[in-house]
Design a protein around this motif. Structure first.
Motif, mmCIF file in Angstrom:
data_model
loop_
_atom_site.group_PDB
_atom_site.id
_atom_site.type_symbol
_atom_site.label_atom_id
_atom_site.label_comp_id
_atom_site.label_asym_id
_atom_site.label_seq_id
_atom_site.Cartn_x
_atom_site.Cartn_y
_atom_site.Cartn_z
ATOM 1 N N ARG A 34 7.682 9.057 -21.434
ATOM 2 C CA ARG A 34 8.197 8.524 -20.167
ATOM 3 C C ARG A 34 7.453 9.136 -18.982
ATOM 4 N NH1 ARG A 34 11.968 9.354 -16.148
ATOM 5 N NH2 ARG A 34 13.375 7.635 -15.716
ATOM 6 N N TYR A 35 7.136 8.282 -18.019
ATOM 7 C CA TYR A 35 6.546 8.692 -16.748
ATOM 8 C C TYR A 35 7.473 8.214 -15.628
ATOM 9 C CZ TYR A 35 2.249 9.454 -19.379
ATOM 10 O OH TYR A 35 1.316 9.900 -20.275
ATOM 11 N N ALA A 36 7.431 8.885 -14.517
ATOM 12 C CA ALA A 36 8.305 8.549 -13.390
ATOM 13 C C ALA A 36 8.044 7.136 -12.871
ATOM 14 C CB ALA A 36 8.098 9.550 -12.252
ATOM 15 N N ALA A 37 9.084 6.541 -12.330
ATOM 16 C CA ALA A 37 8.977 5.236 -11.680
ATOM 17 C C ALA A 37 8.153 5.373 -10.398
ATOM 18 C CB ALA A 37 10.369 4.706 -11.354
ATOM 19 N N LEU A 38 7.499 4.301 -10.028
ATOM 20 C CA LEU A 38 6.719 4.236 -8.791
ATOM 21 C C LEU A 38 7.345 3.201 -7.872
ATOM 22 C CD1 LEU A 38 3.129 4.109 -10.341
ATOM 23 C CD2 LEU A 38 4.390 6.121 -9.569
ATOM 24 N N ILE A 39 6.957 3.224 -6.619
ATOM 25 C CA ILE A 39 7.377 2.165 -5.713
ATOM 26 C C ILE A 39 6.893 0.853 -6.330
ATOM 27 C CG2 ILE A 39 7.004 1.154 -3.429
ATOM 28 C CD1 ILE A 39 6.866 4.021 -2.317
ATOM 29 N N GLY A 40 7.763 -0.119 -6.386
ATOM 30 C CA GLY A 40 7.477 -1.348 -7.114
ATOM 31 C C GLY A 40 6.851 -2.466 -6.306
ATOM 32 N N GLN A 41 6.301 -2.166 -5.156
ATOM 33 C CA GLN A 41 5.628 -3.185 -4.355
ATOM 34 C C GLN A 41 4.412 -2.555 -3.690
ATOM 35 O OE1 GLN A 41 9.122 -3.345 -1.354
ATOM 36 N NE2 GLN A 41 7.411 -4.208 -0.236
ATOM 37 N N PRO A 42 3.461 -3.372 -3.249
ATOM 38 C CA PRO A 42 2.276 -2.808 -2.592
ATOM 39 C C PRO A 42 2.643 -1.985 -1.357
ATOM 40 C CG PRO A 42 1.955 -5.128 -3.091
ATOM 41 C CD PRO A 42 3.399 -4.828 -3.350
ATOM 42 N N VAL A 43 1.860 -0.961 -1.116
ATOM 43 C CA VAL A 43 2.004 -0.128 0.075
ATOM 44 C C VAL A 43 0.691 -0.231 0.849
ATOM 45 C CG1 VAL A 43 2.373 2.205 0.959
ATOM 46 C CG2 VAL A 43 3.550 1.466 -1.132
ATOM 47 N N MET A 44 0.764 -0.721 2.066
ATOM 48 C CA MET A 44 -0.421 -0.836 2.911
ATOM 49 C C MET A 44 -0.637 0.495 3.625
ATOM 50 S SD MET A 44 -1.123 -3.920 2.174
ATOM 51 C CE MET A 44 -2.566 -4.023 3.196
ATOM 52 N N VAL A 45 -1.830 1.045 3.522
ATOM 53 C CA VAL A 45 -2.170 2.278 4.234
ATOM 54 C C VAL A 45 -3.132 1.896 5.351
ATOM 55 C CG1 VAL A 45 -3.117 4.604 4.079
ATOM 56 C CG2 VAL A 45 -1.829 3.645 2.141
ATOM 57 N N LEU A 46 -2.711 2.211 6.567
ATOM 58 C CA LEU A 46 -3.434 1.795 7.756
ATOM 59 C C LEU A 46 -3.898 3.009 8.558
ATOM 60 C CD1 LEU A 46 -0.803 -0.894 8.806
ATOM 61 C CD2 LEU A 46 -2.941 -1.304 7.576
ATOM 62 N N SER A 47 -4.954 2.818 9.311
ATOM 63 C CA SER A 47 -5.488 3.842 10.195
ATOM 64 C C SER A 47 -5.078 3.497 11.619
ATOM 65 C CB SER A 47 -7.014 3.863 10.064
ATOM 66 O OG SER A 47 -7.578 4.860 10.850
ATOM 67 N N ALA A 48 -4.693 4.514 12.392
ATOM 68 C CA ALA A 48 -4.176 4.248 13.733
ATOM 69 C C ALA A 48 -4.576 5.339 14.714
ATOM 70 C CB ALA A 48 -2.650 4.140 13.680
ATOM 71 N N THR A 49 -4.600 4.965 15.969
ATOM 72 C CA THR A 49 -4.796 5.914 17.066
ATOM 73 C C THR A 49 -3.434 6.513 17.416
ATOM 74 O OG1 THR A 49 -4.369 4.249 18.756
ATOM 75 C CG2 THR A 49 -6.681 4.499 18.015
ATOM 76 N N GLY B 240 -2.283 -3.510 15.785
ATOM 77 C CA GLY B 240 -3.226 -2.566 16.387
ATOM 78 C C GLY B 240 -3.766 -1.554 15.400
ATOM 79 N N ALA B 241 -3.069 -1.366 14.283
ATOM 80 C CA ALA B 241 -3.573 -0.497 13.211
ATOM 81 C C ALA B 241 -4.494 -1.329 12.328
ATOM 82 C CB ALA B 241 -2.416 0.074 12.403
ATOM 83 N N ARG B 242 -5.395 -0.677 11.640
ATOM 84 C CA ARG B 242 -6.301 -1.408 10.748
ATOM 85 C C ARG B 242 -6.244 -0.818 9.350
ATOM 86 N NH1 ARG B 242 -9.178 2.131 13.606
ATOM 87 N NH2 ARG B 242 -10.900 3.202 12.631
ATOM 88 N N LEU B 243 -6.570 -1.648 8.375
ATOM 89 C CA LEU B 243 -6.560 -1.206 6.999
ATOM 90 C C LEU B 243 -7.420 0.037 6.844
ATOM 91 C CD1 LEU B 243 -5.269 -2.054 4.332
ATOM 92 C CD2 LEU B 243 -7.325 -3.374 3.856
ATOM 93 N N HIS B 244 -6.872 1.069 6.241
ATOM 94 C CA HIS B 244 -7.605 2.330 6.082
ATOM 95 C C HIS B 244 -8.757 2.128 5.117
ATOM 96 C CE1 HIS B 244 -8.522 6.505 5.374
ATOM 97 N NE2 HIS B 244 -7.778 6.793 6.424
#
Length: 135
Positions: free
Chosen positions: A49-64, A130-134
């Motif tokens: 058994r391995y731990a559960a993960l977040i079950g949907q995509p996670v967008m990581v963005l770069s921001a000022t 205003g944020a962009r895909l990292h």
């Protein structure tokens, strides 16, 4: 496929280790705040058994800094689930000290280095404008 969206915004001018650290902490904040976003545990071919993960995509963005502050304000206006990380937390060594550092920030202009938001897709998209895909 998903009614909600998760976005993590990280300050663009940090060291890579800091961006990864902030992203990990903020993802855990989303999981803690919204346990319904978690998938099922994983099993390998031997049944380990391995731990559960977040079950949907996670967008990581770069921001000022300005985009981070705007996103924080929008998240509260839109009543989105929100997790935040401030620069002072890099100098602490444990959770209680992190909360103290966080509470000491200026409420109007905290020194945000990361922010995670979760909620309806449309609201998250408007919040992260205003944020962009990292890269």
């Amino acid at each position: 496929m998903f009614d909600t969206k998760i976005a993590i915004l990280v300050l663009e001018d940090m060291d890579t280790w800091q961006k990864l650290n902030v992203t990990a902490f903020l993802a855990s904040g989303v999981a803690g705040e919204a346990p319904d976003c978690m998938g099922e545990p994983y099993l390998d071919a031997d049944g380990r058994r391995y731990a559960a993960l977040i079950g949907q995509p996670v967008m990581v963005l770069s921001a000022t800094p300005e985009v981070l502050l705007r996103a924080r304000n929008q998240a509260f206006q839109r009543e989105l689930s929100c997790a935040a990380y401030v620069r002072a937390m890099f100098s602490t060594g444990h959770d209680a000290a992190n909360r103290e550092a966080f509470a000491a920030e200026n409420v109007e202009t905290p020194d945000l280095v990361g922010l995670a938001v979760r909620g309806p897709k449309k609201d998250v998209d408007k919040t992260t404008k205003g944020a962009r895909l990292h890269a």
